[in-house]
Design a protein around this motif. Structure first.
Motif: not given
Lengths: 357, 313
Positions: A87, A146-147, A149-151, A153-154, A157
């Motif tokens: 993702i 999850v990993s 998806l989180m990357l 956003f990271i 930003y």
């Protein structure tokens, strides 16, 4: 009451027609939204079709818009062949774009090497980012949904920090990266249009991935790993390594999509460099039913919806976001159609306490 | 202001709780879905839909509580859609959940533009004000932090023990957990796994809708496209951190509320000279670390992500 899915006899016809049925269903829903917005759906669709396909400019715009979707679609597809849910295409595209913008603005790279450096750099950046969830999954069994998806956003930003920090224009204060050099701009194949090198890269990627999947032992190994990891392991395949390779390839493809946007369209990194191309790649891969060639019509469909919705929104006042709605609806529709092509839904009254299974 | 000053301030703890509540509601939502064996990636879209339903209803009717009701209902309906896809049609939970999130996100943005147009100053409502609880709010330190909050926050406090009681002390809770662990066995003792999962997803949808509505009915007072921006995904990780248990999930949500509050204070204090976007990334970095440390399926319900097929023996 009891609901069961009964397998239908396999039918090649149904399998082929199904994505079209899904697209038709999502367009009907889209028409409903247009009616709710107070416009005439037939007129609105006519405007969309014209804006997306009528004339040289419209067609080439749609094709240029489809190029990043082809690449992110392939990225999602390659990983999914090994049952890896990448993702993270969005984040991988963004690091690719940043790498291309950084390399494309460097005076110390010889001119003939600028464009190749951007492409290679973007692919490597995407692959490097994908390596994180890839290694986490294959080495530590960390779930990739999850990993990745989180990357996303990271990375987003971090990119925003870069744009409003080191890359901020000291004079105007605009939060854009510096423009790439003129020599770093991707060559255009048809003067006056945006048919740039990135489009060719996307087409070559389709052919290349098609060959890898169908004709190479790596492609076969990916298929076995995806369909039955246990059998693959027993057959002596290194499941972790094959998955990791597929994930790196996936990241590289998404990174290339970022290079195309910087080198061929924006010539710099802007905050809105990707309107969700990475997520749309998953829709493309599903509409294409995980076939490499199918990615092209799927990507063109989504691109046409976007370019068409833009113009339609201007003329009729129907909110542009209808394009996002169609994208999500067509994903759901194709999933449902895939199931209905293979199964029949049966509703029966439940036999109370059936003799236990 | 030094970092220590930030943490020692009472206002910091109050802010941490305010920011933890939507995460906690979302985490309880995901907990209910996953305990029944369904990974709900539709949560991000459900929260966004709840936020818009709550805001639009409150804006039109002037009643914040009607907004809450609308968010609960719309969330439950999207939960029903999710159930149709993954429980009845048995679609892959990952891609179906993403599809639900994408479609609802598009529909929410579309509806907002249609209903409220495009204006420089977004329409706003007067959000809930805090209600100090008599006596309790007078307790030094703890009182102003815990008991001078919104009514929705107090409801959330009660939801945690209520859900724990439901899951571990009632027959219905046992049925839910059994379906999540072994739907076959559940069916053997007369529980209908399909019915249980449909109800669980509707409840999860309602809770996610409430989480979204809290953000603009209590916290912001207006609707923005970025109002959820990944909070739903964070809840996926908080369930893992909370080991699928309500009280531990509450602890996890509080921890993340604190991370968020800390990030906000650091941003406004100006004591650290870094682009504020780096601080915005902080909760996501923390989430990534959480999933790495608590490798996902360690204590997960055994049948999580496995569709239930009544025909299969």
């Amino acid at each position: 009451m009891r609901i069961t899915l009964e397998p239908r006899p396999p039918s090649r016809w149904r399998e082929v027609l199904m994505p079209f049925a899904a697209i038709a269903a999502s367009l009907v829903l889209c028409g409903l939204l247009i009616v709710i917005a107070g416009a005439n759906p037939f007129q609105a669709f006519a405007i969309m079709g014209e804006a997306a396909f009528a004339g040289k400019f419209a067609i080439t715009e749609t094709v240029a818009r489809a190029a990043p979707l082809v690449l992110t679609g392939l990225a999602a597809l390659v990983a999914l062949r090994t049952r890896f849910w990448n993702i993270g295409g969005e984040g991988q595209l963004l690091v690719g774009a940043m790498a291309a913008a950084w390399l494309g603005a460097r005076e110390d790279i010889p001119v003939p090497l600028l464009v190749p450096a951007m492409l290679v750099g973007a692919a490597l950046a995407g692959a490097a980012l994908a390596a994180i969830p890839g290694l986490l999954k294959t080495r530590l069994k960390v779930d990739e949904v999850v990993s990745t998806l989180m990357l996303n956003f990271i990375v987003m930003y971090l990119m925003m920090a870069l744009l409003s920090g080191p890359w901020k224009d000291p004079v105007t204060g605009w939060t854009d990266s510096p423009d790439i050099l003129m020599d770093a701009e991707f060559p255009v194949f048809w003067a006056g249009t945006r048919l740039h090198l990135g489009v060719l890269v996307a087409v070559i990627a389709v052919i290349g991935i098609g060959i890898v999947l169908k004709r190479t032992s790596f492609g076969l190994a990916m298929k076995v790993v995806g369909e039955n990891p246990k059998a693959a392991h027993h057959a002596g395949l290194d499941v972790g390594r094959i998955t990791l390779f597929a994930v790196l390839l996936s990241g590289a493809l998404a990174g290339l999509a970022g290079a195309g946007e910087v080198g061929g369209t924006q010539f710099q990194v802007i905050a809105s460099i990707s309107p969700g191309f990475g997520y749309a790649g998953l829709v493309v891969a599903m509409l294409a039913r995980l076939s490499a060639v199918g990615v092209i019509p799927a990507a063109v469909f989504l691109a046409a919806i976007t370019t068409g919705a833009d113009e339609m929104s201007r003329q009729t006042g129907v909110p542009f976001f209808i394009a996002d709605a169609v994208q999500g609806l067509s994903l759901i529709a194709v999933l449902v159609a895939m199931t209905l092509a293979r199964y029949r839904i049966r509703w029966r009254p439940s036999p109370k306490r059936e003799a236990a299974s | 202001m030094s970092m220590l000053d930030i943490i020692l301030d009472i206002g910091f703890f109050a802010a941490a709780i305010r920011l933890a509540v939507p995460l906690l509601l979302g985490t309880l939502s995901e907990l209910v879905a996953e305990r029944s064996g369904v990974l709900n990636l539709g949560i991000e879209g459900m929260m966004l839909a709840g936020a818009l339903a709550g805001f639009a209803t409150a804006h039109v009717t002037g009643s914040l509580w009607l907004g809450v009701l609308a968010a609960l209902i719309l969330g439950a309906l999207i939960g029903l859609l999710m159930a149709l896809l993954v429980v009845i049609l048995r679609l892959d939970q990952t891609v179906a959940g993403l599809g639900v999130t994408m479609a609802t996100t598009g529909l929410v943005f579309f509806s907002y533009r249609l209903g409220f147009g495009e204006s420089a100053t977004p329409p706003a409502i007067t959000p809930f004000s805090t209600i100090p609880l008599p006596l309790l709010s007078d307790i030094p330190y703890i009182g102003p932090v815990l008991f001078n909050q919104y009514a929705l926050t107090y409801i959330t406090y009660l939801l945690v023990p209520a859900l724990a009681f439901f899951l571990f002390r009632t027959p219905a809770g046992l049925a839910l957990r059994t379906v999540g662990e072994n739907p076959k066995a559940a069916a053997g003792v007369g529980i209908d796994p399909i019915k249980v999962r449909i109800l669980a997803l509707m409840a999860a949808g309602a809770l996610a809708g409430l989480a979204g509505a809290y953000l603009n009915l209590a916290a912001f007072g207006s609707f923005t496209f970025g109002i959820i921006s990944g909070r739903g995904w964070i809840c996926l990780a908080l369930v893992v951190l909370g080991r699928w248990k309500p009280f531990a999930c509450a602890g996890a949500a509080l921890l993340f509320g604190a991370v968020d509050a800390f990030q906000l204070r650091l941003q406004t204090s100006g004591s650290v000279d870094l682009p504020y976007q780096l601080f915005l990334a902080l909760p996501y970095v923390a989430t990534l670390i959480v999933v790495i440390v608590n490798t996902r399926f360690a204590a997960a319900p055994a049948a999580l992500m496995e569709p239930y097929d009544p025909e299969k023996r």
